[in-house]
Design an enzyme around this catalytic site. Structure first.
Site, mmCIF file in Angstrom:
data_model
loop_
_atom_site.group_PDB
_atom_site.id
_atom_site.type_symbol
_atom_site.label_atom_id
_atom_site.label_comp_id
_atom_site.label_asym_id
_atom_site.label_seq_id
_atom_site.Cartn_x
_atom_site.Cartn_y
_atom_site.Cartn_z
ATOM 1 N N SER A 1 0.856 -1.182 0.000
ATOM 2 C CA SER A 1 0.000 0.000 0.000
ATOM 3 C C SER A 1 0.890 1.228 0.000
ATOM 4 C CB SER A 1 -0.892 0.003 1.247
ATOM 5 O OG SER A 1 -1.463 1.276 1.473
ATOM 6 N N TYR B 1 -0.309 -0.006 10.364
ATOM 7 C CA TYR B 1 -0.676 -0.458 9.016
ATOM 8 C C TYR B 1 0.484 -0.227 8.051
ATOM 9 C CZ TYR B 1 -3.311 -0.931 4.649
ATOM 10 O OH TYR B 1 -3.750 -1.323 3.406
#
Length: 308
Positions: free
Chosen positions: A159, A185
């Site tokens: 990501s 994350y």
């Protein structure tokens, strides 16, 4: 000067565009998290090209429904479902033990994003445990099957959040620093990128091509843990459809010109440029650092050994 790999595809391309004209008959694929979001469309694209596709999912009821839909829309009856809970290493081990024969394509797509602070049974922070370690256990367990395929593709989903920072090897589980779901994350997605770097180094001689991908901003249930305020604070993304988000992972899984070319990070169906400070595109140096990649591999092996 490094020449980046470019393809005929771009951010507007779909997974169907990428596999048009491809024949994957005789190839076997696993797509994790294929009961929702882009996982469905990656699996659909592979099935449409003739691959035997296994949907590795937590909710097998939802998986069965998706499998029926993909079979109906593609005419491919070899769409199967296997249970996989990446937070449970026992579940990962069960899938590995049940698999037999070669595996040509493994797409590590499943993930969790921005949950409240939680830990798995081994005490590992949830996002690191699911996004990286669960997939690490699955992939290393299936390495013999990937090697048996002769020419296999390993695709790990990262990501643009990896830009938030490197893996903090001294505090993977936020025991010493305040828990920040965005930082956690980002760390997990840096880890998925580093995994591909080291997998390529270790396994290229086995015919495994490993790359990582940022699929782009897509509205999926991955955002389910974000509060309304957090979602409102997000940048004004140019969101893509699930079919478009599935394009780059599908490209890495199938494009013939990538054979043997791995350890790279792709976005918008092309190899990413280097991230520049203050920018949210491209790949950060820490996500391709070979020393960090090797260290993460050894740390991950140690974590798996401690969990046994």
């Amino acid at each position: 000067m490094t020449v980046l790999i470019t393809t005929p595809f771009n951010a507007d391309s779909t997974a169907a565009d990428v596999v048009a004209g491809r024949d994957l008959s005789g190839q076997r694929a696993i797509v994790t998290g294929a009961s929702s979001g882009i996982g469905i469309e990656i699996a659909r694209a592979l099935a449409s090209a003739g691959a035997e596709v296994t949907l590795a999912v937590r909710d097998t009821g939802a998986g069965d429904q998706v499998a029926r839909d993909i079979a109906a829309s593609t005419g491919n009856a070899t769409v199967r479902v296997a249970r996989l809970d990446l937070s449970d290493l026992g579940s990962v081990g069960a899938l590995v033990a049940a698999w037999s024969g070669p595996l040509h394509i493994l797409v590590n797509n499943a993930g969790v994003c921005f949950p409240p602070e939680t830990h798995n049974a081994q005490g590992l922070e949830t996002q690191f445990a699911v996004n990286h370690l669960g997939h690490f256990a699955l992939t290393t367990g299936l390495h013999p099957a990937l090697a048996a395929a002769g020419r296999a593709r390993l695709v790990t989903l990262s990501s643009d959040a990896h830009i938030y920072g490197p893996v903090d090897f001294d505090d993977l589980n936020f025991r010493e620093r305040p828990y920040d779901p965005a930082v956690a994350y980002g760390q997990s997605k840096t880890a998925t990128a580093l995994f591909a770097v080291e997998a390529q180094r270790r396994w290229s001689a086995d015919g495994v091509t490993a790359n990582t991908v940022h699929p782009g901003p897509i509205k999926t249930n991955l955002d389910r843990h974000l509060s309304a305020d957090a979602q409102a604070a997000l940048p004004d993304f140019d969101y893509r459809t699930a079919e478009q988000g599935a394009a780059t992972p599908t490209l890495l899984a199938t494009w013939p010109h990538l054979e043997g070319k791995g350890g790279m990070y792709f976005e918008n169906c092309n190899q990413a440029v280097r991230n520049e400070p203050g920018q949210s595109t491209g790949v950060a140096d820490h996500a391709l650092d070979p020393e960090a990649a090797e260290r993460l591999w050894h740390v991950s092996l140690d974590l798996l050994a401690a969990a046994r």
